[in-house]
Design a protein around this motif. Sequence first.
Motif, PDB file in Angstrom:
ATOM      1  N   LEU A 198       0.822  -1.211   0.000  1.00 47.47           N
ATOM      2  CA  LEU A 198       0.000   0.000   0.000  1.00 47.47           C
ATOM      3  C   LEU A 198       0.855   1.260   0.000  1.00 47.47           C
ATOM      4  O   LEU A 198       0.486   2.271  -0.606  1.00 47.47           O
ATOM      5  CB  LEU A 198      -0.933  -0.008   1.217  1.00 47.47           C
ATOM      6  CG  LEU A 198      -1.847   1.212   1.366  1.00 47.47           C
ATOM      7  CD1 LEU A 198      -2.848   1.279   0.217  1.00 47.47           C
ATOM      8  CD2 LEU A 198      -2.579   1.169   2.701  1.00 47.47           C
ATOM      9  N   ASN A 199       1.993   1.191   0.662  1.00 49.74           N
ATOM     10  CA  ASN A 199       2.877   2.371   0.756  1.00 49.74           C
ATOM     11  C   ASN A 199       3.208   2.973  -0.610  1.00 49.74           C
ATOM     12  O   ASN A 199       3.377   4.183  -0.736  1.00 49.74           O
ATOM     13  CB  ASN A 199       4.187   1.993   1.464  1.00 49.74           C
ATOM     14  CG  ASN A 199       4.109   2.262   2.953  1.00 49.74           C
ATOM     15  OD1 ASN A 199       3.159   2.879   3.443  1.00 49.74           O
ATOM     16  ND2 ASN A 199       5.101   1.794   3.690  1.00 49.74           N
ATOM     17  N   THR A 200       3.306   2.127  -1.639  1.00 56.63           N
ATOM     18  CA  THR A 200       3.699   2.621  -2.964  1.00 56.63           C
ATOM     19  C   THR A 200       2.590   3.408  -3.653  1.00 56.63           C
ATOM     20  O   THR A 200       2.831   4.093  -4.643  1.00 56.63           O
ATOM     21  CB  THR A 200       4.123   1.462  -3.886  1.00 56.63           C
ATOM     22  OG1 THR A 200       3.005   0.592  -4.079  1.00 56.63           O
ATOM     23  CG2 THR A 200       5.280   0.684  -3.288  1.00 56.63           C
ATOM     24  N   LEU A 201       1.355   3.294  -3.142  1.00 57.11           N
ATOM     25  CA  LEU A 201       0.214   3.973  -3.767  1.00 57.11           C
ATOM     26  C   LEU A 201      -0.202   5.236  -3.016  1.00 57.11           C
ATOM     27  O   LEU A 201      -1.104   5.953  -3.464  1.00 57.11           O
ATOM     28  CB  LEU A 201      -0.993   3.027  -3.841  1.00 57.11           C
ATOM     29  CG  LEU A 201      -0.766   1.644  -4.474  1.00 57.11           C
ATOM     30  CD1 LEU A 201      -2.088   0.896  -4.567  1.00 57.11           C
ATOM     31  CD2 LEU A 201      -0.135   1.758  -5.849  1.00 57.11           C
ATOM     32  N   ALA A 202       0.440   5.493  -1.895  1.00 58.11           N
ATOM     33  CA  ALA A 202       0.036   6.627  -1.054  1.00 58.11           C
ATOM     34  C   ALA A 202       0.142   7.953  -1.806  1.00 58.11           C
ATOM     35  O   ALA A 202       1.162   8.253  -2.427  1.00 58.11           O
ATOM     36  CB  ALA A 202       0.897   6.677   0.209  1.00 58.11           C
ATOM     37  N   GLY A 203      -0.939   8.736  -1.764  1.00 64.82           N
ATOM     38  CA  GLY A 203      -0.953  10.071  -2.369  1.00 64.82           C
ATOM     39  C   GLY A 203      -0.955  10.084  -3.876  1.00 64.82           C
ATOM     40  O   GLY A 203      -0.730  11.133  -4.488  1.00 64.82           O
ATOM     41  N   LYS A 204      -1.237   8.940  -4.523  1.00 65.07           N
ATOM     42  CA  LYS A 204      -1.210   8.878  -5.987  1.00 65.07           C
ATOM     43  C   LYS A 204      -2.437   9.535  -6.633  1.00 65.07           C
ATOM     44  O   LYS A 204      -2.425   9.864  -7.811  1.00 65.07           O
ATOM     45  CB  LYS A 204      -1.123   7.423  -6.445  1.00 65.07           C
ATOM     46  CG  LYS A 204       0.259   6.780  -6.296  1.00 65.07           C
ATOM     47  CD  LYS A 204       1.221   7.317  -7.345  1.00 65.07           C
ATOM     48  CE  LYS A 204       2.548   6.579  -7.338  1.00 65.07           C
ATOM     49  NZ  LYS A 204       2.471   5.294  -8.022  1.00 65.07           N
ATOM     50  N   LEU A 205      -3.524   9.694  -5.858  1.00 62.59           N
ATOM     51  CA  LEU A 205      -4.752  10.281  -6.398  1.00 62.59           C
ATOM     52  C   LEU A 205      -4.975  11.691  -5.861  1.00 62.59           C
ATOM     53  O   LEU A 205      -4.558  12.017  -4.747  1.00 62.59           O
ATOM     54  CB  LEU A 205      -5.962   9.419  -6.014  1.00 62.59           C
ATOM     55  CG  LEU A 205      -6.029   7.986  -6.560  1.00 62.59           C
ATOM     56  CD1 LEU A 205      -7.250   7.276  -5.994  1.00 62.59           C
ATOM     57  CD2 LEU A 205      -6.050   7.964  -8.073  1.00 62.59           C
ATOM     58  N   ASN A 206      -5.661  12.481  -6.675  1.00 62.03           N
ATOM     59  CA  ASN A 206      -6.108  13.809  -6.232  1.00 62.03           C
ATOM     60  C   ASN A 206      -7.619  13.956  -6.392  1.00 62.03           C
ATOM     61  O   ASN A 206      -8.180  15.011  -6.131  1.00 62.03           O
ATOM     62  CB  ASN A 206      -5.410  14.905  -7.048  1.00 62.03           C
ATOM     63  CG  ASN A 206      -3.933  14.974  -6.730  1.00 62.03           C
ATOM     64  OD1 ASN A 206      -3.548  15.205  -5.586  1.00 62.03           O
ATOM     65  ND2 ASN A 206      -3.091  14.747  -7.727  1.00 62.03           N
TER      66      ASN A 206
END
Length: 594
Positions: A198-206
């Motif tokens: 999950l860490n690799t996807l953190a903050g990928k969306l706005n």
Amino acid sequence: MHLNIDRTQLINEEVSSKVKTFFSKEGMPVYEIKGYLTTSKYRPKIEAEKISQENYRKNNCHILLGIGSGNIANELHSLLSNKEKLLIIEPNKNILEKMENLKCLLDTEKVKIISGLHNEELEKVLYSLVKEYNNRIQLIISPNYDKIYPNFTKKAMVKIKEILMLETVNRNTLSRFAENWQENFIRNFYFAFQSKPLNTLAGKLNCPVVIASGGPSLDKHLLLIKKNLNKFFLLCAGSTLNTLLDNGIVPDGIVSIDGGLENYNHFKNLKDFTIPLFYSMTLNTEILKLHSGEKIIFNSKGHDQSNQIVDELLKYKVGEVIGGGSVANFTLDIANKLTNGPVCLIGQDLAYTDNASHAIGNINFSKIDKVKMNERKMFEIDGYHGDKVLTDYPFFSMKRGFELYLNYLNHSREVYNCTEGGAFINGCVNTPFKSFINEFCKEKISKEFLQLFSSENYIKTNENWEKLYEIMNGEKEKCQQAQALCTVALDILLKLNPQKPIFNIKTNKKLEKSDKKLKLLLNSGLLFYLFGEVIHSVNNNFLEKESETFEMNQKRIYLKSLALYEGIQISLQKAIHYYQELLNDISQELIKGE
């Protein structure tokens, strides 16, 4: 809201009452508050002895609501063993100031005092004690405290009952699923080895994230979801998936954590199950076998021992998620981790809206009648619309999880509750789902979805698989060695007279020798779910009895030791099977890589 403010104001007025001091014929202080005495004017010590002896319970944590003149607290303290504790809840600080030299208050090992209106501290301490004593709580209300502080007393009693019931829910869940969780935790290393952290996807969306849960109120939002599906990231909480698919809605991600067969039944009939799946290591293994899309693994915050093992074996920080009593609690934290945009909840009733358990299409859907109300000990709480709604303690546990999480966020991120029904969730911004869409969901956002899963693939080499095989085979061999040690210990115990067992020096030395070796073999922590349940059960089923004689003590220790070694041995047999299943899966992967 006005009712809560009025109640708080009443309690504040109660606890600021002035204290008058008199002295008994024996020269002991007697306090009067609002015309009521907190102890007998004539024989306060005899009264305190009687109340303490009538209310003392062995192996319990005693909660004294009101310190009064201190006599009951002192008498209770004198009865406590080293394994028992006393929590004193005194709302009036003026009373406590008069107790500076009270002997029992100096014993910080056995006695804890909560003064004034420290609600957060009280809740924290109560949860800790209720868990430690496995709900063995004895409540004593000091004389006239229910009359002097009626609102405070009622609030404290409601809170104690609430925490006892919530801990019962937690304990039942642990007892019911410990074996499933243990099996899944071991076998899921095969899938975790191939999943994205999950860490690799953190903050990928706005973009906005909409969390769909399976409450009855979800039904009225389905058309609006379908119409605007390309304007937000739709994250599905667990079994809600069936309702969405039945209505032609495919979510962008699904979160699932439950380890039982019931959870697998929600997914077993799905074809081409490729929706990105966010999961924890306790998820039912069969669901992961069925799923053929992107898998994203996360750890559950607070499970430090298991999280450390996962991170060490996978060689990277997976990422921790704050959870609660439901998959929806985990889903909310995942949504906040994925996006910098707004997040909203729909279908999060946490109550039996319109006497229904779930949205239509959920396989757990049922209508509530009076029989179910009684079976599930349902009660009313404040509703979304300012009304009263029917809930139960499992739902209430989920609600509390949301509120603790929102308190932790402290408005650093707003969470919008667009359920438009069910329970009122403190800390959320209540707004209609249509208003949320009109304000935040104005553009198509398909590009963001592609970015989310475009991170590095976590494909393992044959060398990685061989190393995992070596580690897990080593754990399996440790279990086999530990089984042999349990057999040795049980042989020693079975040679004793079961009716009058005597633990002499020779017997104790043999058992201690086995115990030391056993602890060394089982210190990896991989089997904490199984062993934790065995130890909890043994420790709470063989408690010291009142007026226990030497013979009774020896027999209790004998039976406790038998139960412990037998429980560990059975757990080890199960663990060996789980490890072998994992080793078989890894072997297949090694064959593919040749």
